[in-house]
Structure formats: C-alpha cells, structure tokens
Design a protein around this motif. Structure first.
Motif, PDB file in Angstrom:
ATOM      1  N   GLU A   1     -23.008 -45.876  27.408  1.00 27.15           N
ATOM      2  CA  GLU A   1     -21.899 -46.690  27.935  1.00 27.15           C
ATOM      3  C   GLU A   1     -22.455 -47.919  28.650  1.00 27.15           C
ATOM      4  OE1 GLU A   1     -19.097 -46.112  26.948  1.00 27.15           O
ATOM      5  OE2 GLU A   1     -18.936 -43.975  26.515  1.00 27.15           O
ATOM      6  N   GLY A   2     -23.640 -47.772  29.238  1.00 32.19           N
ATOM      7  CA  GLY A   2     -24.275 -48.924  29.873  1.00 32.19           C
ATOM      8  C   GLY A   2     -24.627 -50.012  28.870  1.00 32.19           C
ATOM      9  N   ARG A   3     -25.036 -49.604  27.664  1.00 33.35           N
ATOM     10  CA  ARG A   3     -25.321 -50.604  26.615  1.00 33.35           C
ATOM     11  C   ARG A   3     -24.041 -51.329  26.211  1.00 33.35           C
ATOM     12  NH1 ARG A   3     -28.300 -46.242  24.515  1.00 33.35           N
ATOM     13  NH2 ARG A   3     -26.764 -45.909  22.855  1.00 33.35           N
ATOM     14  N   HIS A   4     -22.946 -50.592  26.126  1.00 33.87           N
ATOM     15  CA  HIS A   4     -21.667 -51.230  25.802  1.00 33.87           C
ATOM     16  C   HIS A   4     -21.257 -52.201  26.909  1.00 33.87           C
ATOM     17  CE1 HIS A   4     -20.522 -47.525  23.130  1.00 33.87           C
ATOM     18  NE2 HIS A   4     -21.597 -48.152  22.722  1.00 33.87           N
ATOM     19  N   GLU A   5     -21.536 -51.800  28.118  1.00 30.20           N
ATOM     20  CA  GLU A   5     -21.219 -52.669  29.264  1.00 30.20           C
ATOM     21  C   GLU A   5     -21.961 -54.003  29.144  1.00 30.20           C
ATOM     22  OE1 GLU A   5     -22.099 -52.669  34.082  1.00 30.20           O
ATOM     23  OE2 GLU A   5     -21.999 -50.761  32.990  1.00 30.20           O
TER      24      GLU A   5
ATOM     25  N   ASP B   1     -13.802 -50.644  32.031  1.00 26.80           N
ATOM     26  CA  ASP B   1     -13.650 -49.300  31.469  1.00 26.80           C
ATOM     27  C   ASP B   1     -15.009 -48.672  31.162  1.00 26.80           C
ATOM     28  OD1 ASP B   1     -10.922 -49.549  31.648  1.00 26.80           O
ATOM     29  OD2 ASP B   1     -10.636 -50.110  29.537  1.00 26.80           O
ATOM     30  N   GLU B   2     -15.949 -49.478  30.647  1.00 27.29           N
ATOM     31  CA  GLU B   2     -17.274 -48.940  30.338  1.00 27.29           C
ATOM     32  C   GLU B   2     -17.994 -48.507  31.619  1.00 27.29           C
ATOM     33  OE1 GLU B   2     -18.347 -48.108  27.612  1.00 27.29           O
ATOM     34  OE2 GLU B   2     -17.335 -49.271  26.078  1.00 27.29           O
ATOM     35  N   ARG B   3     -17.857 -49.304  32.672  1.00 27.83           N
ATOM     36  CA  ARG B   3     -18.452 -48.914  33.954  1.00 27.83           C
ATOM     37  C   ARG B   3     -17.863 -47.594  34.442  1.00 27.83           C
ATOM     38  NH1 ARG B   3     -17.749 -54.749  36.994  1.00 27.83           N
ATOM     39  NH2 ARG B   3     -19.704 -55.730  36.323  1.00 27.83           N
TER      40      ARG B   3
END
Length: 352
Positions: free
Chosen positions: A47-51, A17-19
C-alpha cells in the motif's frame, strides 16, 4: 496538461485511502506474530508503493493530509481494538471494492495488487475461520434456533387466544426443552465426529511390526497406497522406512484430522446457553406483563434485532455481505413465525 481540480481531489483521496489502508495492516500486524505478522506488514508495504504513485502524480499539489474514507477509518478503529477474523473479513471485502480497475490514472499493476490483496486476506481470514471451533458454531446457530423456534411457539400459542400465563408457561417450557435437546444433540454430534476422526488416526503401535516385515514382500507399501500415494511413491517410501527403523509407519495423521471440532462438553454447554439466550427473548414481553397483540409485536421486534445480529455474524464469517445475510436470517425467522401465527389464529377460531 495540468490536472483538473476534480482529478486533484480524486488523487488526494486515493492517497489518503492508501495511507489509511497501510495503517490498518500495520495495526493488524501488531496484534499478531510469526508468518501472519510478516504477511500483513508486506501488505502495508505494498500500500505504501501505491501511496507513492499518487504522491508522484500530485507533485507539489499534495496539499494537506486528508482522512481516508469512512469505511477505511472504521476498519482501522476495529483493527486497533480487535484484530479478529471479523476485521480480516471486512478488509477482504474492502479490497474487493477497489476502484483502480476503472481508474485510468491507476496502473494495471496497482489494480492487480488490490485483487491479490483480497486473496491474501481471504487466506488469512480462512485461517481464523478454521481456528473457530465447533463450540462457536454451536453458539451462533444455537442462538438462532432459540430465537426462531421459541418466537414461533410463543406467538402461535398466543394467537390461539389462550391466557397470558399459559403463553408464558409454554415459552419457558419451549426454552428448556429446546435448550436441553440442542445441548444433548451437540454433545452426541461432536463426540461422534471426534470418534470418527480418531478411528482414522494411524495406530502408533504398528511401528513395533517394522523389524519383522519382509523387505522383499514390502507389504508396508500397501499402507501408503491406502493413504493416497501412487504405487511407485509408496514402494519408495516403504523401502526408506524399512531401511531406517527410526522412521514411523504411522506418521502424522491426515490433514483433515486437524480440523477443529471442539469438545463434546464444550459444544453442549455452549449450545444449551446460547439456545436459551435466544429463546428467552420472545418470552421477555410476557415476563413484564404484556399480552395480546402488543406482546407479539414487542417479541417480534426484539427477535428481529437479534436475527439481524446473528445473520450479520454469519455473513462476516463466510466473507459474504453482512447486510444480505442479516436480511435473509430475518426473512427466514419471520417466515416461520408468520406460519405458526396463522395456524394459531386458525386453531383459535376453530376452537371458538
């Protein structure tokens, strides 16, 4: 402890989902320039950090790349092809549904990020909403007025038991009368609004009086106090203007004058066309020769679909639930139609 299979599945889905969300923001950024582009790319970076958080938890158990949930994939599809305020409004709602607040494996910072992302998107969507002119407003609500008023008129007359050609003539007359009325009303409304705004715009010719003002009396300060400055700030700004005559008395117009209200002609034509496009729908069954209850049911069905559409559009623009607004629009439209249908039956029975 080693993660359970259920935890691994959940983490992998969060990763997917983050991607997908980061891709949505990059797609939106590709259709924009300047500050809005930078903001959207910054959201994609977040969002990349969350990924990376979910990737670190998974370690060697990342597995094959998975697809994001259906909502995020649909949002990505829309972002690649449209990138409009509607997509931003949908993205805003998607961020509000983030599960991180109740997920013990997500950090508090991640949950806070998602909440703030929703506010960032609200701000970007607000910019888009503000750019929507009065012409668009007239279009959406003109269509809705045409749908409801002419449906009510047509089925009310039909319920009274008059001939089909009379119903058809009444529907066409209602279409023309309503469209002309809406167009004229929008023209007068928008022109009046623009004239009121123009009346509040500072007069640039007042700059010619600068060389002749008494510096000690400093009446120029009253101008700035009337525009909202306090006395100290107004005195300081007035003295600055008087010392440097290249500065303008008028200055830029107040912020509220930048509101986009459209043009009178544009709003009138748009309102006329969209009212007519809505009002023609209840007449369609009678144009094709249907009559009686069959025509009423077909007209109500067509108008119902159109009301759901206009309600969903209003919901998207306001950042509310499109489904809820669509159902509310449907209930209001059918409620008005039901009242006139009942009155038509009553008058038809009384006349008989």
């Amino acid at each position: 402890m080693a993660p359970t299979p259920a935890e691994l599945r959940r983490w992998r889905q969060h990763l997917a989902d983050e991607r997908a969300e980061a891709a949505v923001y990059r797609d939106l950024a590709a259709r924009r320039a300047g500050e809005e582009r930078e903001i959207l790319l910054a959201l994609a970076e977040a969002e990349g950090r969350h990924e990376e958080h979910w990737r670190a938890l998974l370690g060697d158990d990342v597995g094959k790349p998975r697809r994001g949930d259906i909502r995020t994939r649909l949002l990505g599809f829309l972002a690649r092809r449209f990138g409009s305020v509607f997509v931003l409004a949908l993205a805003q709602r998607a961020e509000a549904r983030s599960p991180y607040a109740g997920d013990s494996d997500a950090t508090a910072a991640m949950a806070a990020d998602e909440r703030i992302h929703g506010e960032v998107l609200r701000g970007l969507a607000m910019r888009g909403r503000n750019r929507l002119s009065g012409t668009f407003r007239a279009a959406v609500f003109g269509a809705n007025d045409g749908l409801v008023s002419n449906l009510a008129l047509v089925i009310g007359v039909s319920a009274s038991g008059v001939a089909t050609n009379v119903v058809l003539l009444t529907g066409v007359a209602g279409l023309l009368a309503g469209a002309l009325s809406m167009g004229a009303g929008e023209y007068v409304s928008v022109r009046s609004q623009r004239e009121l705004l123009e009346a509040s715009t500072p007069d640039p010719e007042s700059n010619d009086a600068l060389p002749h003002l008494d510096v000690d009396a400093n009446e120029l300060a009253l101008v700035y106090r009337s525009r909202g400055m306090d006395a100290t700030e107004a005195d300081a700004h007035a003295r600055e203007v008087l010392e440097d005559h290249s500065l303008a008395v008028a200055g830029p117009p107040p912020a509220h004058l930048h509101e986009s209200v459209g043009t009178g002609i544009g709003a009138a034509v748009s309102s006329f066309c969209f009212f007519a496009s809505g009002a023609i729908i209840p007449v369609v069954p009678y144009l094709f020769g249907l009559s009686g209850l069959t025509a009423i049911l077909v007209a109500a069905g067509l108008v119902g679909l159109a009301l759901l559409g206009t309600g969903a559009v209003v919901g998207l623009l306001s950042g509310a639930s499109p489904l809820r607004r669509a159902l509310r629009q449907l209930a209001i439209g059918f409620g008005a139609a039901a009242v006139t249908y009942g009155l038509g039956l009553l008058f038809g029975t009384s006349a008989g």
